[in-house]
Design an enzyme around this catalytic site. Structure first.
Site, PDB file in Angstrom:
ATOM      1  N   LEU A  16       0.816  -1.210   0.000  1.00  0.00           N
ATOM      2  CA  LEU A  16       0.000   0.000   0.000  1.00  0.00           C
ATOM      3  C   LEU A  16       0.852   1.262   0.000  1.00  0.00           C
ATOM      4  O   LEU A  16       0.558   2.225  -0.713  1.00  0.00           O
ATOM      5  CB  LEU A  16      -0.931   0.000   1.212  1.00  0.00           C
ATOM      6  CG  LEU A  16      -2.172  -0.878   1.114  1.00  0.00           C
ATOM      7  CD1 LEU A  16      -2.807  -1.058   2.489  1.00  0.00           C
ATOM      8  CD2 LEU A  16      -3.194  -0.262   0.148  1.00  0.00           C
ATOM      9  N   ASP A  70      13.877   4.741  11.595  1.00  0.00           N
ATOM     10  CA  ASP A  70      12.836   4.025  12.333  1.00  0.00           C
ATOM     11  C   ASP A  70      11.866   5.050  12.908  1.00  0.00           C
ATOM     12  O   ASP A  70      12.162   5.721  13.896  1.00  0.00           O
ATOM     13  CB  ASP A  70      13.479   3.206  13.451  1.00  0.00           C
ATOM     14  CG  ASP A  70      12.474   2.385  14.239  1.00  0.00           C
ATOM     15  OD1 ASP A  70      11.258   2.508  13.987  1.00  0.00           O
ATOM     16  OD2 ASP A  70      12.916   1.622  15.129  1.00  0.00           O
ATOM     17  N   ASN A  97       1.600   4.709   7.356  1.00  0.00           N
ATOM     18  CA  ASN A  97       1.222   3.431   6.755  1.00  0.00           C
ATOM     19  C   ASN A  97       2.034   2.248   7.273  1.00  0.00           C
ATOM     20  O   ASN A  97       1.605   1.101   7.158  1.00  0.00           O
ATOM     21  CB  ASN A  97       1.383   3.541   5.226  1.00  0.00           C
ATOM     22  CG  ASN A  97       1.273   2.216   4.509  1.00  0.00           C
ATOM     23  OD1 ASN A  97       0.173   1.683   4.318  1.00  0.00           O
ATOM     24  ND2 ASN A  97       2.407   1.654   4.111  1.00  0.00           N
ATOM     25  N   TYR A 168      -2.612  -6.736  16.770  1.00  0.00           N
ATOM     26  CA  TYR A 168      -2.849  -5.931  15.567  1.00  0.00           C
ATOM     27  C   TYR A 168      -4.186  -5.198  15.657  1.00  0.00           C
ATOM     28  O   TYR A 168      -4.283  -4.010  15.361  1.00  0.00           O
ATOM     29  CB  TYR A 168      -2.807  -6.849  14.356  1.00  0.00           C
ATOM     30  CG  TYR A 168      -3.033  -6.182  13.020  1.00  0.00           C
ATOM     31  CD1 TYR A 168      -2.045  -5.395  12.442  1.00  0.00           C
ATOM     32  CD2 TYR A 168      -4.224  -6.384  12.327  1.00  0.00           C
ATOM     33  CE1 TYR A 168      -2.256  -4.802  11.205  1.00  0.00           C
ATOM     34  CE2 TYR A 168      -4.430  -5.800  11.092  1.00  0.00           C
ATOM     35  CZ  TYR A 168      -3.440  -5.009  10.529  1.00  0.00           C
ATOM     36  OH  TYR A 168      -3.644  -4.425   9.303  1.00  0.00           O
ATOM     37  N   LYS A 172      -4.642  -1.173  15.731  1.00  0.00           N
ATOM     38  CA  LYS A 172      -5.411  -0.494  14.685  1.00  0.00           C
ATOM     39  C   LYS A 172      -6.629   0.235  15.266  1.00  0.00           C
ATOM     40  O   LYS A 172      -7.035   1.274  14.746  1.00  0.00           O
ATOM     41  CB  LYS A 172      -5.835  -1.502  13.621  1.00  0.00           C
ATOM     42  CG  LYS A 172      -4.689  -2.007  12.760  1.00  0.00           C
ATOM     43  CD  LYS A 172      -3.960  -0.881  12.055  1.00  0.00           C
ATOM     44  CE  LYS A 172      -3.011  -1.377  10.989  1.00  0.00           C
ATOM     45  NZ  LYS A 172      -2.256  -0.269  10.347  1.00  0.00           N
TER      46      LYS A 172
END
Length: 300
Positions: A16, A70, A97, A168, A172
């Site tokens: 992406l 980083d 992203n 995750y 998110k």
């Protein structure tokens, strides 16, 4: 649409992020391509994908520079902003992203894996946003006009949860909360902050959701191509999206959906404290009148 804007995209070496960087460049933006070049486990890889994307952009007549810091560290995030300012003299758009997976069922999820995923996704959003916002605030306070844009990257896992992806999903979901707070705090400085929840074929998804992410036959529309998500990101990152902030969009194939988040549903209220039994009875009635929740991804 993005002519002359300076855009930073994190995790832009592949998937992406790469698609976003190329799409912005095609619309006339100058792009800072950030990528550590790590594998799915967060460990360094053998090649330099950021430099490869920069070469692609330049070969097409665009302007781009690579950044290998980083961004989940204060130094790396600060140097990301400095890279844009040093190379192009300004910063207009930040696309957060970068990320990776360490999927485990909760009982098998180690503290180290939990920390690693939250570090890259959540801290990796916070720190670039913090340093970019500090720059834009200084610009606004100095009387220079700011029309900045931030596009954060959440996921369906952050919206509805995903079995085997506890860390995750938590990261998110945290990005959604961060987006709403940032939109509220930074609007006074000319900064708009939105988030996307994309579905596309990337290194993170093509193995976890192999059947869904499979490429179609020749001549068919590739609904899972990451390039399908980028047009919305470019619009959100451009001046054309003026007035749009604090929003979350799902983007998949040819579909764009505005997500409406947590809204109050059926409610019961009384002028006194509930007993446990009364609270349970009231809750059962409210649940009967409420819409069914979105199913958790991967649930049987």
């Amino acid at each position: 649409m993005a002519q002359g804007r300076v855009v930073v995209v994190t995790g832009a070496g592949r998937g992406l992020g790469r698609a976003h960087a190329l799409a912005f460049a095609a619309e006339g933006a100058k792009v800072v391509v950030n990528d550590l070049g790590v594998g799915l486990d967060g460990l360094p890889g053998p090649d330099g994908p950021a430099a490869q994307v920069v070469a692609e952009i330049r070969a097409r007549g665009g302007e781009a520079v690579a950044h290998g810091g980083d961004i989940a560290t204060a130094q790396g995030a600060a140097s990301l902003v400095e890279c844009a300012l040093g190379a192009f003299g300004r910063l207009d758009t930040l696309v957060n992203n970068a990320g990776f997976l360490r999927d485990r069922m909760l009982v098998n999820l180690t503290e180290a894996d939990w920390d690693a995923v939250l570090r890259v996704h959540l801290k990796g959003h916070f720190l670039p946003l913090k340093h970019a916002a500090a720059h834009w605030r200084a610009e606004a306070k100095a009387g220079r006009p700011v029309a900045a844009r931030v596009v954060n990257t959440s996921s369906g896992a952050g919206l509805a949860g995903s079995v085997g992806q506890g860390s995750y999903s938590a990261a998110k979901a945290g990005i959604l909360g961060l987006t709403l707070v940032a939109a509220a705090e930074l609007g006074r400085y000319g900064v708009q902050v939105n988030a996307i929840a994309p579905a596309a074929r990337t290194r993170m998804t093509e193995e976890v959701f192999a059947q869904t992410m499979a490429a179609p036959g020749e001549g068919q529309f590739d609904a899972m191509a990451p390039e399908n998500v980028s047009p919305l990101v470019v619009w959100l990152g451009s001046g054309a999206s003026a007035g749009v902030t604090g929003r979350v969009f799902e983007a998949e194939g040819g579909r764009i959906t505005v997500m409406e988040g947590w809204q109050r549903g059926p409610t019961a209220e009384r002028g006194a404290r509930w007993s446990p039994a009364e609270a349970g009875e009231a809750a059962a009635k409210l649940l009967a009148a409420a819409r069914a929740p979105h199913p958790v991804y991967g649930a049987s």
